[in-house]
Design an enzyme around this catalytic site. Sequence first.
Site, PDB file in Angstrom:
ATOM      1  N   LYS A  41       0.821  -1.184   0.000  1.00 24.72           N
ATOM      2  CA  LYS A  41       0.000   0.000   0.000  1.00 24.72           C
ATOM      3  C   LYS A  41       0.872   1.258   0.000  1.00 24.72           C
ATOM      4  O   LYS A  41       0.427   2.344  -0.352  1.00 24.72           O
ATOM      5  CB  LYS A  41      -0.873   0.020   1.270  1.00 24.72           C
ATOM      6  CG  LYS A  41      -1.770  -1.162   1.435  1.00 24.72           C
ATOM      7  CD  LYS A  41      -2.352  -1.187   2.863  1.00 24.72           C
ATOM      8  CE  LYS A  41      -3.066  -2.495   3.096  1.00 24.72           C
ATOM      9  NZ  LYS A  41      -3.376  -2.703   4.520  1.00 24.72           N
ATOM     10  N   GLY A  42       2.116   1.073   0.435  1.00 23.65           N
ATOM     11  CA  GLY A  42       3.004   2.216   0.677  1.00 23.65           C
ATOM     12  C   GLY A  42       3.202   3.145  -0.500  1.00 23.65           C
ATOM     13  O   GLY A  42       3.338   4.348  -0.331  1.00 23.65           O
ATOM     14  N   ASP A  98       7.493   3.108  -2.129  1.00 29.58           N
ATOM     15  CA  ASP A  98       7.625   4.095  -1.069  1.00 29.58           C
ATOM     16  C   ASP A  98       9.074   4.210  -0.599  1.00 29.58           C
ATOM     17  O   ASP A  98       9.599   5.299  -0.430  1.00 29.58           O
ATOM     18  CB  ASP A  98       6.696   3.753   0.113  1.00 29.58           C
ATOM     19  CG  ASP A  98       6.790   2.298   0.562  1.00 29.58           C
ATOM     20  OD1 ASP A  98       7.602   1.526  -0.010  1.00 29.58           O
ATOM     21  OD2 ASP A  98       6.041   1.925   1.491  1.00 29.58           O
ATOM     22  N   ASP A 101      14.763  -0.428   1.180  1.00 36.15           N
ATOM     23  CA  ASP A 101      15.441  -0.641   2.453  1.00 36.15           C
ATOM     24  C   ASP A 101      16.525  -1.708   2.226  1.00 36.15           C
ATOM     25  O   ASP A 101      17.604  -1.386   1.738  1.00 36.15           O
ATOM     26  CB  ASP A 101      14.364  -1.062   3.460  1.00 36.15           C
ATOM     27  CG  ASP A 101      14.850  -1.189   4.890  1.00 36.15           C
ATOM     28  OD1 ASP A 101      15.678  -0.380   5.305  1.00 36.15           O
ATOM     29  OD2 ASP A 101      14.384  -2.097   5.599  1.00 36.15           O
ATOM     30  N   LYS A 129      17.070   4.070   1.752  1.00 38.91           N
ATOM     31  CA  LYS A 129      17.965   3.957   2.914  1.00 38.91           C
ATOM     32  C   LYS A 129      19.176   3.150   2.465  1.00 38.91           C
ATOM     33  O   LYS A 129      19.230   1.929   2.692  1.00 38.91           O
ATOM     34  CB  LYS A 129      17.263   3.197   4.049  1.00 38.91           C
ATOM     35  CG  LYS A 129      16.202   3.982   4.787  1.00 38.91           C
ATOM     36  CD  LYS A 129      15.881   3.286   6.111  1.00 38.91           C
ATOM     37  CE  LYS A 129      14.445   2.879   6.193  1.00 38.91           C
ATOM     38  NZ  LYS A 129      14.072   2.192   7.434  1.00 38.91           N
ATOM     39  N   PHE A 150      13.434   4.450  11.170  1.00 40.06           N
ATOM     40  CA  PHE A 150      12.142   3.924  10.729  1.00 40.06           C
ATOM     41  C   PHE A 150      11.207   5.099  10.500  1.00 40.06           C
ATOM     42  O   PHE A 150      10.965   5.900  11.399  1.00 40.06           O
ATOM     43  CB  PHE A 150      11.548   2.937  11.730  1.00 40.06           C
ATOM     44  CG  PHE A 150      10.455   2.130  11.099  1.00 40.06           C
ATOM     45  CD1 PHE A 150      10.762   1.023  10.314  1.00 40.06           C
ATOM     46  CD2 PHE A 150       9.125   2.504  11.230  1.00 40.06           C
ATOM     47  CE1 PHE A 150       9.759   0.297   9.677  1.00 40.06           C
ATOM     48  CE2 PHE A 150       8.119   1.785  10.603  1.00 40.06           C
ATOM     49  CZ  PHE A 150       8.434   0.678   9.832  1.00 40.06           C
ATOM     50  N   ASP A 157       3.854   3.075   6.716  1.00 43.21           N
ATOM     51  CA  ASP A 157       3.149   2.817   7.977  1.00 43.21           C
ATOM     52  C   ASP A 157       4.056   2.281   9.075  1.00 43.21           C
ATOM     53  O   ASP A 157       5.131   1.746   8.814  1.00 43.21           O
ATOM     54  CB  ASP A 157       2.047   1.770   7.752  1.00 43.21           C
ATOM     55  CG  ASP A 157       2.628   0.370   7.578  1.00 43.21           C
ATOM     56  OD1 ASP A 157       3.411   0.162   6.626  1.00 43.21           O
ATOM     57  OD2 ASP A 157       2.324  -0.516   8.410  1.00 43.21           O
ATOM     58  N   ARG A 163      -0.034   6.196   7.622  1.00 48.54           N
ATOM     59  CA  ARG A 163       0.126   6.301   6.161  1.00 48.54           C
ATOM     60  C   ARG A 163      -0.372   7.648   5.649  1.00 48.54           C
ATOM     61  O   ARG A 163       0.087   8.166   4.640  1.00 48.54           O
ATOM     62  CB  ARG A 163      -0.666   5.201   5.452  1.00 48.54           C
ATOM     63  CG  ARG A 163      -0.129   3.794   5.657  1.00 48.54           C
ATOM     64  CD  ARG A 163      -0.815   2.841   4.690  1.00 48.54           C
ATOM     65  NE  ARG A 163      -0.629   1.453   5.069  1.00 48.54           N
ATOM     66  CZ  ARG A 163       0.431   0.716   4.742  1.00 48.54           C
ATOM     67  NH1 ARG A 163       1.402   1.236   4.020  1.00 48.54           N
ATOM     68  NH2 ARG A 163       0.524  -0.547   5.115  1.00 48.54           N
TER      69      ARG A 163
HETATM   70  P1  IMP Z   1      13.043  -4.062   1.562  1.00 50.94           P
HETATM   71  O1  IMP Z   1      12.662  -5.306   0.856  1.00 50.94           O
HETATM   72  O2  IMP Z   1      13.795  -4.333   2.812  1.00 50.94           O
HETATM   73  O3  IMP Z   1      13.751  -3.056   0.676  1.00 50.94           O
HETATM   74  O4  IMP Z   1      11.705  -3.452   2.119  1.00 50.94           O
HETATM   75  C1  IMP Z   1      10.947  -2.564   1.459  1.00 50.94           C
HETATM   76  C2  IMP Z   1       9.622  -2.421   2.151  1.00 50.94           C
HETATM   77  O5  IMP Z   1       9.750  -2.463   3.575  1.00 50.94           O
HETATM   78  C3  IMP Z   1       9.042  -1.073   1.862  1.00 50.94           C
HETATM   79  O6  IMP Z   1       8.294  -1.075   0.674  1.00 50.94           O
HETATM   80  C4  IMP Z   1       8.205  -0.802   3.095  1.00 50.94           C
HETATM   81  O7  IMP Z   1       6.929  -1.368   2.950  1.00 50.94           O
HETATM   82  C5  IMP Z   1       8.952  -1.504   4.213  1.00 50.94           C
HETATM   83  N1  IMP Z   1       9.821  -0.565   4.947  1.00 50.94           N
HETATM   84  C6  IMP Z   1      11.162  -0.495   4.938  1.00 50.94           C
HETATM   85  N2  IMP Z   1      11.631   0.493   5.714  1.00 50.94           N
HETATM   86  C7  IMP Z   1      10.540   1.109   6.208  1.00 50.94           C
HETATM   87  C8  IMP Z   1      10.361   2.264   7.077  1.00 50.94           C
HETATM   88  O8  IMP Z   1      11.288   2.941   7.533  1.00 50.94           O
HETATM   89  N3  IMP Z   1       9.071   2.582   7.376  1.00 50.94           N
HETATM   90  C9  IMP Z   1       7.993   1.887   6.905  1.00 50.94           C
HETATM   91  N4  IMP Z   1       8.121   0.822   6.074  1.00 50.94           N
HETATM   92  C10 IMP Z   1       9.375   0.438   5.740  1.00 50.94           C
HETATM   93 MG    MG Z   2       6.455  -0.973   0.112  1.00 50.90          MG
END
Ligand code: IMP
Ligand code: MG
Length: 174
Positions: A41-42, A98, A101, A129, A150, A157, A163
């Site tokens: 949803k982000g 969104d 990470d 990040k 975070f 969220d 959100r």
């Molecule tokens: P990744 O696979 O670790 O890159 O995760 C990406 C997803 O993790 C994003 O699309 C978000 O939904 C969630 N996420 C990662 N960091 C944050 C944060 O700081 N706040 C909220 N959601 C996050």
């Molecule tokens: Mg996401």
Amino acid sequence: MAERIEVLLTEAEVDKRIQEIGDQISKDYAGKQVHLVCVLKGGSFFMCELAKRISVPVSLDFMSVSSYGGDTKSSGVVRIVKDLDEPLKDKHVIVIEDIVDSGRTLSYLLDMLESRGPADVKLCTLLDKPDRRVVDVKVDYTGFEIPDEFVVGYGLDYDQKYRNLPYIGMVKFD
Ligand code: IMP
Ligand code: MG
């Protein structure tokens, strides 16, 4: 434990940057149509604001993957919860996220979308990040690089809350 939200990026800063990315995409895709793929949803708040600022023809689709539970740590597991409605064949796809990470979600997703025969696939994220990256992913359009905090708001969220904040805030637990 009650959490507190501290502003990291104001609404005005976010809006200004989205306009800049919209202008850049409009320039890069001049004469073409772009197909925005929103990761729910982000990515939804960012995609709506960005789409309004793109001047070339735009089509939209949505998908939902899960990689996080109600916690602030990555599970490392990526699952397709809702797939796209439209085929990607020969389309100029831009995946709208969104935040990148660890990169695990995107790395999996981009490979899967590439296999559906689009003309090309680019990645656009509101936040990045870089310090947290585990899997290498190429980000084509980045709103802001942020520290390892975070964050919530603008679609992001914490336990499904925040959100709707029109800015990016950091979650503090003190
Ligand atoms: P990744 O696979 O670790 O890159 O995760 C990406 C997803 O993790 C994003 O699309 C978000 O939904 C969630 N996420 C990662 N960091 C944050 C944060 O700081 N706040 C909220 N959601 C996050
Ligand atoms: Mg996401």
